[in-house]
Design a protein around this motif. Structure first.
Motif, PDB file in Angstrom:
ATOM      1  N   PHE A  69       0.851  -1.194   0.000  1.00 45.86           N
ATOM      2  CA  PHE A  69       0.000   0.000   0.000  1.00 45.86           C
ATOM      3  C   PHE A  69       0.886   1.244   0.000  1.00 45.86           C
ATOM      4  O   PHE A  69       1.927   1.270   0.654  1.00 45.86           O
ATOM      5  CB  PHE A  69      -0.926   0.005   1.222  1.00 45.86           C
ATOM      6  CG  PHE A  69      -1.790  -1.210   1.310  1.00 45.86           C
ATOM      7  CD1 PHE A  69      -2.864  -1.366   0.463  1.00 45.86           C
ATOM      8  CD2 PHE A  69      -1.491  -2.216   2.205  1.00 45.86           C
ATOM      9  CE1 PHE A  69      -3.654  -2.506   0.519  1.00 45.86           C
ATOM     10  CE2 PHE A  69      -2.264  -3.356   2.271  1.00 45.86           C
ATOM     11  CZ  PHE A  69      -3.344  -3.497   1.420  1.00 45.86           C
ATOM     12  N   LYS A  70       0.459   2.254  -0.722  1.00 51.79           N
ATOM     13  CA  LYS A  70       1.269   3.469  -0.816  1.00 51.79           C
ATOM     14  C   LYS A  70       1.381   4.176   0.530  1.00 51.79           C
ATOM     15  O   LYS A  70       2.444   4.602   0.926  1.00 51.79           O
ATOM     16  CB  LYS A  70       0.674   4.413  -1.855  1.00 51.79           C
ATOM     17  CG  LYS A  70       0.802   3.896  -3.263  1.00 51.79           C
ATOM     18  CD  LYS A  70       0.204   4.842  -4.252  1.00 51.79           C
ATOM     19  CE  LYS A  70       0.299   4.237  -5.650  1.00 51.79           C
ATOM     20  NZ  LYS A  70      -0.411   5.008  -6.631  1.00 51.79           N
ATOM     21  N   LYS A  71       0.259   4.304   1.195  1.00 55.66           N
ATOM     22  CA  LYS A  71       0.246   4.966   2.508  1.00 55.66           C
ATOM     23  C   LYS A  71      -0.363   4.011   3.526  1.00 55.66           C
ATOM     24  O   LYS A  71      -1.450   3.488   3.316  1.00 55.66           O
ATOM     25  CB  LYS A  71      -0.603   6.233   2.468  1.00 55.66           C
ATOM     26  CG  LYS A  71      -0.147   7.279   1.505  1.00 55.66           C
ATOM     27  CD  LYS A  71      -1.118   8.451   1.537  1.00 55.66           C
ATOM     28  CE  LYS A  71      -0.968   9.321   0.325  1.00 55.66           C
ATOM     29  NZ  LYS A  71      -2.005  10.328   0.257  1.00 55.66           N
ATOM     30  N   TYR A  72       0.347   3.821   4.616  1.00 55.52           N
ATOM     31  CA  TYR A  72      -0.200   3.022   5.709  1.00 55.52           C
ATOM     32  C   TYR A  72       0.487   3.445   6.997  1.00 55.52           C
ATOM     33  O   TYR A  72       1.580   4.017   6.987  1.00 55.52           O
ATOM     34  CB  TYR A  72      -0.012   1.518   5.473  1.00 55.52           C
ATOM     35  CG  TYR A  72       1.411   1.045   5.602  1.00 55.52           C
ATOM     36  CD1 TYR A  72       1.887   0.567   6.809  1.00 55.52           C
ATOM     37  CD2 TYR A  72       2.285   1.093   4.526  1.00 55.52           C
ATOM     38  CE1 TYR A  72       3.207   0.141   6.938  1.00 55.52           C
ATOM     39  CE2 TYR A  72       3.591   0.672   4.649  1.00 55.52           C
ATOM     40  CZ  TYR A  72       4.048   0.199   5.856  1.00 55.52           C
ATOM     41  OH  TYR A  72       5.336  -0.216   5.980  1.00 55.52           O
ATOM     42  N   LYS A  73      -0.181   3.163   8.084  1.00 48.44           N
ATOM     43  CA  LYS A  73       0.377   3.456   9.394  1.00 48.44           C
ATOM     44  C   LYS A  73      -0.017   2.308  10.321  1.00 48.44           C
ATOM     45  O   LYS A  73      -1.193   1.981  10.448  1.00 48.44           O
ATOM     46  CB  LYS A  73      -0.167   4.778   9.920  1.00 48.44           C
ATOM     47  CG  LYS A  73       0.441   5.201  11.227  1.00 48.44           C
ATOM     48  CD  LYS A  73      -0.051   6.572  11.642  1.00 48.44           C
ATOM     49  CE  LYS A  73       0.655   7.003  12.913  1.00 48.44           C
ATOM     50  NZ  LYS A  73       0.232   8.330  13.333  1.00 48.44           N
ATOM     51  N   ILE A  74       0.969   1.716  10.967  1.00 45.82           N
ATOM     52  CA  ILE A  74       0.693   0.623  11.902  1.00 45.82           C
ATOM     53  C   ILE A  74       0.219   1.226  13.216  1.00 45.82           C
ATOM     54  O   ILE A  74       0.930   2.003  13.843  1.00 45.82           O
ATOM     55  CB  ILE A  74       1.933  -0.265  12.099  1.00 45.82           C
ATOM     56  CG1 ILE A  74       2.303  -0.939  10.783  1.00 45.82           C
ATOM     57  CG2 ILE A  74       1.682  -1.299  13.191  1.00 45.82           C
ATOM     58  CD1 ILE A  74       3.538  -1.796  10.835  1.00 45.82           C
ATOM     59  N   LYS A  75      -0.989   0.873  13.615  1.00 47.71           N
ATOM     60  CA  LYS A  75      -1.579   1.381  14.861  1.00 47.71           C
ATOM     61  C   LYS A  75      -1.302   0.463  16.049  1.00 47.71           C
ATOM     62  O   LYS A  75      -1.207   0.917  17.174  1.00 47.71           O
ATOM     63  CB  LYS A  75      -3.101   1.547  14.706  1.00 47.71           C
ATOM     64  CG  LYS A  75      -3.498   2.670  13.798  1.00 47.71           C
ATOM     65  CD  LYS A  75      -3.160   3.981  14.440  1.00 47.71           C
ATOM     66  CE  LYS A  75      -3.700   5.131  13.635  1.00 47.71           C
ATOM     67  NZ  LYS A  75      -3.362   6.405  14.199  1.00 47.71           N
TER      68      LYS A  75
END
Length: 178
Positions: free
Chosen positions: A98-104
Motif C-alpha cells: 500500500f502506498k500509505k499506511y500506518k501501523i496502529k
C-alpha cells in the motif's frame, strides 16, 4: 440485507425527510409529501447507480461466489508452513504493497497487527488487521481482515476485498520463496 435495499434506505430516509421538511414550510403538508416522493425517486436512482457500480467492481475482483461478497468488510483465513517469527514479519512486510499506511498496533505475543491505509478515491481509508496464531501441526494460521475506516460506509467498489486478496497473494508468494 441486499445492497440495493441498504442504499435505498440510506438515501431515501435522510433526503426524503429533509426535502419534505423544507418543502413543508413553503407548501404545507402537500410539500412534505412531495419531498418524500422526491426522496423515493432520488433513493431509487442512487441505489441503482451506486449499487450497480459496487457489484460490478466487486465481481470484477473476486473469483469466489458468495452472498456476502458485496459486503464492505472482508476477511480471509490462510495457513502457511513458516515459523511464527517469519509469518509475523511477513504480515508487516505485506503492508508495503500500500502506498500509505500506518501501523496502529503491533503485538508480537498476541499475534495482532492493525494498520490503517491512506485515503483513495474509493474510500476514506481502511483498517487492515492480522491475527497470527500457531496451529497444531507446526503451521501458522493468519486471519486477514479489511474494513472501512468510516463505519457508515455502504459501498467501497471492492477496495477492501482487493486489499485482502492482494495481501493473501503476497503472503502465499513470499512463503513459497522462503
Amino acid at each position: 440485507m441486499n445492497i440495493y435495499k441498504r442504499l435505498f434506505l440510506a438515501t431515501v430516509i435522510p433526503f426524503g425527510i429533509i426535502m419534505g421538511i423544507c418543502l413543508m414550510f413553503q407548501y404545507g403538508f402537500l410539500g412534505f409529501v412531495a419531498g418524500l416522493f422526491g426522496g423515493i425517486f432520488y433513493g431509487g436512482f442512487m441505489s441503482l447507480i451506486l449499487g450497480s457500480l459496487h457489484i460490478w467492481s466487486v465481481k470484477r475482483i473476486s473469483y469466489r461466489k458468495s452472498k456476502d461478497i458485496t459486503n464492505v468488510r472482508h476477511s480471509r483465513n490462510i495457513e502457511l508452513q513458516l515459523s511464527y517469527d517469519k509469518a509475523f514479519n511477513l504480515c508487516i512486510e505485506s503492508l508495503k504493497i500500500f502506498k500509505k499506511y500506518k501501523i496502529k498496533e503491533e503485538n508480537y505475543s498476541y499475534g495482532k497487527i492493525v494498520a490503517i491505509t491512506g485515503m483513495t478515491w474509493k474510500s476514506w481509508g481502511e483498517v487492515i488487521s492480522f491475527d497470527v496464531h500457531k496451529t497444531d501441526n507446526n503451521r501458522i494460521q493468519i486471519i486477514i481482515s479489511s474494513k472501512p475506516v468510516l463505519p457508515t460506509t455502504l459501498v467501497d467498489y471492492g477496495k477492501n476485498l482487493e486489499n485482502v486478496e492482494r495481501i493473501v497473494a503476497f503472503l502465499k508468494e513470499k512463503s513459497e520463496v522462503i
